[in-house]
Design a protein around this motif. Structure first.
Motif, PDB file in Angstrom:
ATOM      1  N   LEU A 117      10.360  18.885  12.130  1.00 45.54           N
ATOM      2  CA  LEU A 117      10.316  17.431  12.436  1.00 45.54           C
ATOM      3  C   LEU A 117      10.818  17.695  10.909  1.00 45.54           C
ATOM      4  O   LEU A 117      10.005  17.822  10.266  1.00 45.54           O
ATOM      5  CB  LEU A 117       9.608  16.452  12.651  1.00 45.54           C
ATOM      6  N   SER A 118      11.463  16.200  10.522  1.00 40.30           N
ATOM      7  CA  SER A 118      12.189  15.701   9.061  1.00 40.30           C
ATOM      8  C   SER A 118      10.494  14.968   9.017  1.00 40.30           C
ATOM      9  O   SER A 118      10.026  15.231   9.638  1.00 40.30           O
ATOM     10  CB  SER A 118      13.035  15.371   9.577  1.00 40.30           C
ATOM     11  N   VAL A 119      10.195  14.637   7.854  1.00 34.12           N
ATOM     12  CA  VAL A 119       9.432  13.817   6.449  1.00 34.12           C
ATOM     13  C   VAL A 119      10.239  12.839   7.412  1.00 34.12           C
ATOM     14  O   VAL A 119       8.541  11.897   7.681  1.00 34.12           O
ATOM     15  CB  VAL A 119       9.674  14.464   5.280  1.00 34.12           C
ATOM     16  N   GLU A 120      10.702  12.197   7.528  1.00 32.57           N
ATOM     17  CA  GLU A 120      11.319  10.990   7.645  1.00 32.57           C
ATOM     18  C   GLU A 120      10.667  10.579   9.554  1.00 32.57           C
ATOM     19  O   GLU A 120       9.731   9.194   9.587  1.00 32.57           O
ATOM     20  CB  GLU A 120      13.112  10.326   7.911  1.00 32.57           C
ATOM     21  N   GLN A 121      11.069  11.704  10.024  1.00 33.90           N
ATOM     22  CA  GLN A 121      10.402  11.109  12.018  1.00 33.90           C
ATOM     23  C   GLN A 121       9.765  11.369  11.753  1.00 33.90           C
ATOM     24  O   GLN A 121       8.757  10.653  12.752  1.00 33.90           O
ATOM     25  CB  GLN A 121      11.428  12.976  12.142  1.00 33.90           C
ATOM     26  N   GLU A 122       8.494  12.487  10.827  1.00 31.60           N
ATOM     27  CA  GLU A 122       6.870  12.635  11.470  1.00 31.60           C
ATOM     28  C   GLU A 122       6.091  11.124  10.895  1.00 31.60           C
ATOM     29  O   GLU A 122       5.495  10.819  11.656  1.00 31.60           O
ATOM     30  CB  GLU A 122       6.626  13.633  10.159  1.00 31.60           C
ATOM     31  N   LEU A 123       6.747  10.281   9.513  1.00 28.14           N
ATOM     32  CA  LEU A 123       6.590   9.167   9.344  1.00 28.14           C
ATOM     33  C   LEU A 123       6.867   7.609  10.617  1.00 28.14           C
ATOM     34  O   LEU A 123       5.968   7.244  10.128  1.00 28.14           O
ATOM     35  CB  LEU A 123       7.278   9.260   7.419  1.00 28.14           C
ATOM     36  N   ASP A 162       8.773   8.981  -0.572  1.00 29.45           N
ATOM     37  CA  ASP A 162      10.161   9.773  -1.757  1.00 29.45           C
ATOM     38  C   ASP A 162      11.727   9.561  -0.649  1.00 29.45           C
ATOM     39  O   ASP A 162      11.766  10.711  -0.001  1.00 29.45           O
ATOM     40  CB  ASP A 162      10.025  10.665  -2.461  1.00 29.45           C
ATOM     41  N   SER A 163      12.309   8.720  -1.201  1.00 28.22           N
ATOM     42  CA  SER A 163      13.637   8.870  -0.215  1.00 28.22           C
ATOM     43  C   SER A 163      14.063   9.956  -0.686  1.00 28.22           C
ATOM     44  O   SER A 163      15.414  10.614   0.317  1.00 28.22           O
ATOM     45  CB  SER A 163      14.968   8.028  -0.518  1.00 28.22           C
ATOM     46  N   GLU A 164      13.899  10.651  -1.241  1.00 28.38           N
ATOM     47  CA  GLU A 164      14.736  12.735  -1.063  1.00 28.38           C
ATOM     48  C   GLU A 164      13.674  13.474  -0.304  1.00 28.38           C
ATOM     49  O   GLU A 164      14.120  14.650  -0.133  1.00 28.38           O
ATOM     50  CB  GLU A 164      13.853  13.256  -2.627  1.00 28.38           C
ATOM     51  N   THR A 180     -11.128  -0.936  12.023  1.00 29.89           N
ATOM     52  CA  THR A 180     -11.408  -2.494  12.499  1.00 29.89           C
ATOM     53  C   THR A 180     -11.620  -3.863  12.696  1.00 29.89           C
ATOM     54  O   THR A 180     -12.299  -3.881  13.520  1.00 29.89           O
ATOM     55  CB  THR A 180     -10.422  -2.637  14.273  1.00 29.89           C
ATOM     56  N   ALA A 181     -13.187  -2.337  11.798  1.00 28.48           N
ATOM     57  CA  ALA A 181     -14.591  -3.446  12.141  1.00 28.48           C
ATOM     58  C   ALA A 181     -14.066  -4.657  11.329  1.00 28.48           C
ATOM     59  O   ALA A 181     -12.704  -4.281  10.597  1.00 28.48           O
ATOM     60  CB  ALA A 181     -15.817  -3.020  11.421  1.00 28.48           C
ATOM     61  N   PRO A 182     -15.094  -6.011  11.095  1.00 25.98           N
ATOM     62  CA  PRO A 182     -14.927  -6.923  10.465  1.00 25.98           C
ATOM     63  C   PRO A 182     -14.638  -6.298   8.947  1.00 25.98           C
ATOM     64  O   PRO A 182     -15.428  -5.737   8.270  1.00 25.98           O
ATOM     65  CB  PRO A 182     -15.674  -7.594  11.053  1.00 25.98           C
ATOM     66  N   GLY A 183     -14.191  -6.727   7.434  1.00 25.38           N
ATOM     67  CA  GLY A 183     -14.307  -6.715   6.222  1.00 25.38           C
ATOM     68  C   GLY A 183     -12.586  -6.528   6.157  1.00 25.38           C
ATOM     69  O   GLY A 183     -11.248  -6.587   6.860  1.00 25.38           O
ATOM     70  N   ASN A 184     -12.353  -5.400   5.276  1.00 31.10           N
ATOM     71  CA  ASN A 184     -11.003  -5.597   4.078  1.00 31.10           C
ATOM     72  C   ASN A 184     -10.891  -3.999   4.447  1.00 31.10           C
ATOM     73  O   ASN A 184     -10.937  -3.722   3.419  1.00 31.10           O
ATOM     74  CB  ASN A 184     -10.657  -6.111   2.325  1.00 31.10           C
ATOM     75  N   ARG A 185     -10.293  -4.281   5.210  1.00 31.94           N
ATOM     76  CA  ARG A 185      -9.765  -2.690   6.176  1.00 31.94           C
ATOM     77  C   ARG A 185      -8.267  -2.517   5.871  1.00 31.94           C
ATOM     78  O   ARG A 185      -7.378  -3.028   6.208  1.00 31.94           O
ATOM     79  CB  ARG A 185      -9.906  -2.213   7.329  1.00 31.94           C
ATOM     80  N   LYS A 186      -9.092  -0.456   4.523  1.00 33.72           N
ATOM     81  CA  LYS A 186      -6.751  -0.601   4.171  1.00 33.72           C
ATOM     82  C   LYS A 186      -6.735   0.565   4.817  1.00 33.72           C
ATOM     83  O   LYS A 186      -7.588   1.319   4.412  1.00 33.72           O
ATOM     84  CB  LYS A 186      -6.767  -0.945   3.344  1.00 33.72           C
ATOM     85  N   VAL A 187      -5.351   0.759   4.982  1.00 34.87           N
ATOM     86  CA  VAL A 187      -4.842   2.502   5.725  1.00 34.87           C
ATOM     87  C   VAL A 187      -3.132   2.521   4.721  1.00 34.87           C
ATOM     88  O   VAL A 187      -2.487   2.167   4.256  1.00 34.87           O
ATOM     89  CB  VAL A 187      -4.685   2.931   6.820  1.00 34.87           C
ATOM     90  N   GLU A 188      -2.987   3.935   3.557  1.00 25.51           N
ATOM     91  CA  GLU A 188      -2.828   3.830   3.365  1.00 25.51           C
ATOM     92  C   GLU A 188      -1.816   5.552   3.243  1.00 25.51           C
ATOM     93  O   GLU A 188      -2.661   6.201   2.915  1.00 25.51           O
ATOM     94  CB  GLU A 188      -3.183   3.865   1.547  1.00 25.51           C
ATOM     95  N   ILE A 189      -1.075   5.748   3.323  1.00 20.30           N
ATOM     96  CA  ILE A 189      -0.626   6.974   3.645  1.00 20.30           C
ATOM     97  C   ILE A 189       0.828   7.438   2.965  1.00 20.30           C
ATOM     98  O   ILE A 189       1.883   6.192   3.283  1.00 20.30           O
ATOM     99  CB  ILE A 189       0.327   6.508   5.136  1.00 20.30           C
ATOM    100  N   ASN A 190       1.173   7.627   2.201  1.00 21.47           N
ATOM    101  CA  ASN A 190       1.999   8.158   1.258  1.00 21.47           C
ATOM    102  C   ASN A 190       2.500   9.843   1.185  1.00 21.47           C
ATOM    103  O   ASN A 190       2.054  11.044   1.669  1.00 21.47           O
ATOM    104  CB  ASN A 190       1.423   8.335   0.035  1.00 21.47           C
ATOM    105  N   ALA A 191       4.220   9.784   1.115  1.00 25.12           N
ATOM    106  CA  ALA A 191       4.791  11.510   1.293  1.00 25.12           C
ATOM    107  C   ALA A 191       5.358  11.489  -0.151  1.00 25.12           C
ATOM    108  O   ALA A 191       6.450  10.696  -0.171  1.00 25.12           O
ATOM    109  CB  ALA A 191       5.870  11.535   1.963  1.00 25.12           C
TER     110      ALA A 191
END
Length: 570
Positions: A419-425, A450-452, A477-488
């Motif tokens: 897949l392309s990176v865009e498709q995978e994301l 990144d757009s490149e 999903t437990a109570p609290g300030n839960r975060k997920v970050e994904i970066n290419a």
């Protein structure tokens, strides 16, 4: 000549197989014919007796039912309160007489209208003052003698032969005596039930106490005496047994003390059945022998042709491993053994020059690991979608359907592994959207690229299993300030992916197995992690970075760095 033939038989497996087949075929023919003679052909003989008996019993039963039905009509009318009251009343005026007669007419007409088979319904009376009616009620024709016979009798009425029965109307008062006479057309009443059922043909006759035919499947026979129909002059046939004479089988069964049912069947019908069965069986066996013999011959020719060709091909191969003993029979297998030894001798000279074929084990492992990805989130999602659909028409349902469609379209990707990176994301985004919908957006998600990098090609499904582990095992999903970050991120000649979450983290034993590159059989948590490592190793060899750090304080960070150019791509 004979000696030469025996030599060929001795040294040819093909001829031996054909001879054994012919012998077995003859045995099968003989055994089959004996079995069929003992069971099928004999059963056909027995079948004719059973057919006659079952038809006769059924006709007797139907005749009894019809007799009972018309007897019930007569009994019901003899107890009809309208007739009873009309006959018993003293009629002082003409209007009363007319009213009584009209009531009787109407009551009798109702039953005659219900059945065209009833030709006569008449009331005879004496001692009543309601006078005489020309059709139904008579003062001067009362005959108490007919009431002594409670059965059906044949009478001539207006030159028409009718089956008649009489029933006394009892308990009348005012010194009135009366009875009802019913007359039916016997052929119309009993003719339809005198038809033989099944695959046999014949004639049926219903006779009265005088052996006169009152109904028959042969309409023209009604009114004739049975002595004119029977193949002999005697009438004393044993009930329930079959008498055969002049190719005619006759069976007699009693309906009651006076009526009998006679069944006539041509015996040639059953003889033809047996002959036909024997002819069919013979043709089937003969056809089987011819076609199976042809099939066997074609098969043997094909097999031995392949064996000879294989021997010729083996002659062309050089090398040696070990020899086998050659039998002295001289048959085809022995020839193959000799050719095999010749091949092995030639292989000894070239065995060191053979190249080892690269194993495809990893490819099959990837397919196996891919099939192990836990699909339970699909079932949960479908459950949520169903709940939403039942609840109301909600735009969220459309969104979930779109995300689910995008997820599977990208994950399957028509069977391709890239897949392309865009498709995978986009695939990861679709999965996250579904989970967010399911858990009511309790997790804060940030996904950047990144757009490149959008057209850079990478193996498919290298991020989604890792993201899936966050929801399945990270308690995100437990109570609290839960975060997920994904970066290419674009890193020159490389592309770098980072997945971070502040969930419960990955167990240390799973991380240890990951760091030591050990199998995680039976551990659903580690399936996704191991799956990604195998995919990256397959496509990039050692030219990639795959790191995982995880603890309760800082969360879990997964970093994947891949070359943009997939020179080692499989």
């Amino acid at each position: 000549m004979m000696k030469k033939l025996l030599f060929h038989i001795k040294n040819s497996i093909k001829i031996k197989i054909i001879l054994i087949y012919i012998a077995s075929l003859i045995i099968v023919y003989l055994v089959t014919w004996m079995v069929l003679s003992a069971f099928l052909f004999r059963s056909l003989e027995d079948e004719r007796v059973q057919n006659m008996r079952s038809n006769s019993e059924k006709i007797v039963e139907d005749v009894q039912v019809i007799k009972e039905n018309y007897g019930n009509i007569l009994y019901r009318l003899s107890n009809n309160h309208i007739i009873y009251k009309s006959l018993s009343n003293r009629c002082k005026q003409y209007e009363q007489v007319w009213e009584a007669l009209t009531s009787i007419k109407y009551t009798l007409s109702e039953d005659m209208a219900r059945s065209s088979i009833i030709k006569r319904l008449e009331v005879y009376q004496q001692g009543s003052d309601i006078g005489e009616d020309g059709k139904y009620v008579f003062n001067d024709r009362f005959d108490s003698a007919v009431l002594e016979n409670t059965g059906w009798i044949t009478e001539l009425d207006d030159k028409t032969a009718l089956l008649c029965r009489y029933q006394k109307i009892s308990a009348l008062y005012n010194n009135v005596e009366a009875y009802i006479r019913i007359g039916i057309d016997s052929q119309e009443a009993f003719g339809p039930v005198t038809e033989i059922k099944g695959d046999i043909a014949g004639l049926v006759y219903l006779t009265d106490e005088e052996n006169v035919i009152i109904a028959s499947s042969e309409t023209d026979a009604v009114g004739k005496h049975m002595s004119n129909i029977l193949p002999d002059t005697r009438l004393d046939y044993e009930e329930g047994s079959i008498a055969e004479q002049n190719n005619i089988m006759v069976m007699k069964n009693s309906v009651d003390e006076k009526w009998n049912v006679w069944v006539f069947i041509s015996s040639s019908h059953f003889e033809n059945q047996v002959k036909h069965a024997k002819l069919v069986v013979g043709l089937i066996l003969l056809s089987y022998g011819i076609f199976s013999g042809m099939a066997l011959s074609i098969l043997l020719n094909h097999v031995f042709k392949r064996l000879h060709k294989l021997g010729e091909k083996m002659e062309q191969i050089q090398g040696d491993i070990s020899y086998i003993a050659v039998h002295e029979t001289g048959d085809e297998v022995a020839v193959l053994e000799a050719q095999y030894n010749s091949m092995l001798k030639k292989l000894e000279n070239v065995i060191d020059e053979m190249a080892e074929v690269k194993s495809q084990k990893q490819k099959f492992e990837f397919k196996s690991l891919e099939s192990q990805i836990n699909p339970h989130f699909l079932y949960n999602t479908l459950g949520v979608m169903r709940w939403e659909a039942l609840e109301s028409q909600n735009p969220k349902l459309v969104t979930m359907l779109d995300d689910l469609t995008a997820f599977y379209r990208l994950s399957l990707n028509k069977g391709r592994g890239l897949l392309s990176v865009e498709q995978e994301l986009n695939l990861v985004r679709a999965y996250i959207n579904i989970q967010q919908m399911r858990w009511d957006h309790v997790v804060e998600v940030k996904l950047t690229m990144d757009s490149e990098l959008k057209d850079i090609t990478v193996p498919k499904m290298i991020l989604q299993p890792l993201v899936e582990n966050i929801w399945l095992h990270g308690n995100i999903t437990a109570p609290g300030n839960r975060k997920v970050e994904i970066n290419a991120k674009d890193c020159g000649i490389n592309v770098e992916f980072k997945i971070w979450d502040n969930g419960d983290g990955i167990p240390e034993e799973v991380l240890q197995k990951f760091r030591m590159n050990r199998e995680t059989d039976g551990d659903s948590f580690g399936i996704g992690i191991q799956f990604i490592g195998n995919i990256l190793n397959y496509y990039y060899g050692n030219h990639f970075v795959y790191e995982i750090t995880s603890n309760r304080q800082s969360g879990t960070l997964i970093r994947i760095r891949l070359p943009k150019e997939m020179g080692g791509m499989k």
